[in-house]
Scaffold this motif. Structure first.
Motif, short mmCIF file in Angstrom:
data_model
loop_
_atom_site.label_atom_id
_atom_site.label_comp_id
_atom_site.label_asym_id
_atom_site.label_seq_id
_atom_site.Cartn_x
_atom_site.Cartn_y
_atom_site.Cartn_z
N CYS A 100 28.96 -39.88 -0.49
CA CYS A 100 30.23 -39.03 0.12
C CYS A 100 30.21 -37.84 -0.44
N ARG A 101 29.58 -37.56 -1.74
CA ARG A 101 29.51 -36.27 -2.30
C ARG A 101 30.95 -35.92 -2.83
N LYS A 102 31.72 -36.79 -2.86
CA LYS A 102 33.24 -36.54 -3.39
C LYS A 102 33.68 -37.07 -4.74
N ALA A 103 33.41 -38.40 -4.83
CA ALA A 103 33.88 -39.02 -6.23
C ALA A 103 32.55 -38.96 -7.23
N PRO A 104 32.86 -39.27 -8.41
CA PRO A 104 31.94 -39.25 -9.45
C PRO A 104 30.87 -40.48 -9.30
N LYS A 105 29.76 -40.30 -9.72
CA LYS A 105 28.84 -41.48 -9.78
C LYS A 105 29.27 -42.43 -10.76
N GLU A 106 29.31 -43.63 -10.41
CA GLU A 106 29.70 -44.69 -11.47
C GLU A 106 28.57 -46.02 -11.29
N TYR A 107 27.75 -45.84 -10.29
CA TYR A 107 26.75 -46.86 -10.04
C TYR A 107 25.14 -46.40 -10.10
N GLU A 108 24.32 -47.19 -10.49
CA GLU A 108 22.78 -46.77 -10.37
C GLU A 108 22.05 -48.01 -9.70
N THR A 109 21.06 -47.62 -9.01
CA THR A 109 20.46 -48.46 -8.27
C THR A 109 19.67 -49.48 -9.18
N ASP A 110 19.80 -50.99 -8.76
CA ASP A 110 19.16 -51.88 -9.54
C ASP A 110 17.83 -52.15 -9.15
N GLY A 111 17.02 -51.30 -9.52
CA GLY A 111 15.55 -51.25 -9.13
C GLY A 111 15.07 -50.18 -9.82
N CYS A 112 15.06 -48.95 -9.30
CA CYS A 112 14.28 -47.54 -9.78
C CYS A 112 15.46 -47.11 -10.67
N GLY A 113 16.84 -47.44 -10.83
CA GLY A 113 17.53 -47.14 -11.87
C GLY A 113 18.05 -45.49 -11.78
N HIS A 114 18.18 -45.05 -10.49
CA HIS A 114 18.63 -43.71 -10.44
C HIS A 114 20.53 -43.88 -10.15
N GLU A 115 20.67 -42.91 -10.81
CA GLU A 115 22.46 -42.92 -10.72
C GLU A 115 22.68 -42.09 -9.31
N ALA A 116 23.46 -43.15 -8.41
CA ALA A 116 23.53 -42.25 -7.05
C ALA A 116 24.96 -42.50 -6.42
N ALA A 117 25.89 -43.52 -6.73
CA ALA A 117 27.21 -43.97 -5.89
C ALA A 117 28.27 -44.05 -6.78
N CYS A 118 29.27 -43.77 -6.03
CA CYS A 118 30.66 -44.03 -6.64
C CYS A 118 31.15 -45.40 -6.41
N LYS A 119 32.07 -45.84 -6.87
CA LYS A 119 32.55 -47.40 -6.73
C LYS A 119 32.53 -47.75 -5.12
N LYS A 120 33.34 -46.73 -4.54
CA LYS A 120 33.59 -47.16 -2.98
C LYS A 120 32.30 -47.20 -2.25
N CYS A 121 31.10 -46.25 -2.18
CA CYS A 121 29.97 -46.29 -1.77
C CYS A 121 28.95 -47.48 -2.10
N ALA A 122 29.12 -47.82 -3.41
CA ALA A 122 28.32 -48.93 -3.96
C ALA A 122 28.83 -50.25 -3.24
N MET A 123 30.06 -50.21 -3.06
CA MET A 123 30.57 -51.33 -2.36
C MET A 123 30.17 -51.58 -0.92
N LYS A 124 30.25 -50.48 -0.26
CA LYS A 124 29.77 -50.33 1.23
C LYS A 124 28.32 -50.85 1.25
N THR A 125 27.34 -50.61 0.25
CA THR A 125 26.02 -50.84 0.23
C THR A 125 25.80 -51.84 -0.93
N ALA A 126 26.48 -52.82 -1.12
CA ALA A 126 26.48 -53.96 -1.94
C ALA A 126 24.85 -54.67 -2.13
N THR A 127 24.45 -54.78 -0.76
CA THR A 127 23.29 -55.72 -0.60
C THR A 127 22.10 -54.90 -0.67
#
Length: 102
Positions: free
Chosen positions: A58-85
């Motif tokens: 979204c490029r708005k909220a701060p990053k709070e989540y990283e990918t469970d694989g490569c480990g890159h910090e990429a998503a805020c809570k809202k966007c991480a929940m949208k792509t939870a799977t």
């Protein structure tokens, strides 16, 4: 021309299709068009990962989540929940199964 009722496999909206292939008409009580054509936004460059800690989705909220694989910090809570799977990492392109809180 013969008409058939078809349902969208994603959202379930029903539409009428003709055998002439002239397009679809939407069922009564639903929208009457697919909307304007849209052009996808260009992908964020890999260098954007460290830019002010903003979510790469979204490029708005701060990053709070990283990918469970490569480990890159990429998503805020809202966007991480949208792509939870999981999905495709915006930084390296590797597929990942989910998110971890930073």
């Amino acid at each position: 021309p013969a008409q058939t009722t078809v349902s969208c496999r994603f959202c379930g909206i029903q539409a009428m299709a003709t055998s002439e292939g002239a397009g679809m008409t939407f069922a009564a009580g639903t929208k009457d068009h697919d909307g304007a054509a849209s052009v996808p936004a260009p992908a964020a460059p890999a260098a954007a990962e460290g830019s002010e800690g903003a979510c790469l989705y979204c490029r708005k909220a701060p990053k709070e989540y990283e990918t469970d694989g490569c480990g890159h910090e990429a998503a805020c809570k809202k966007c991480a929940m949208k792509t939870a799977t999981g999905g495709k990492c915006k930084v390296c392109g590797q597929m990942f199964p989910g998110w971890r809180r930073i």
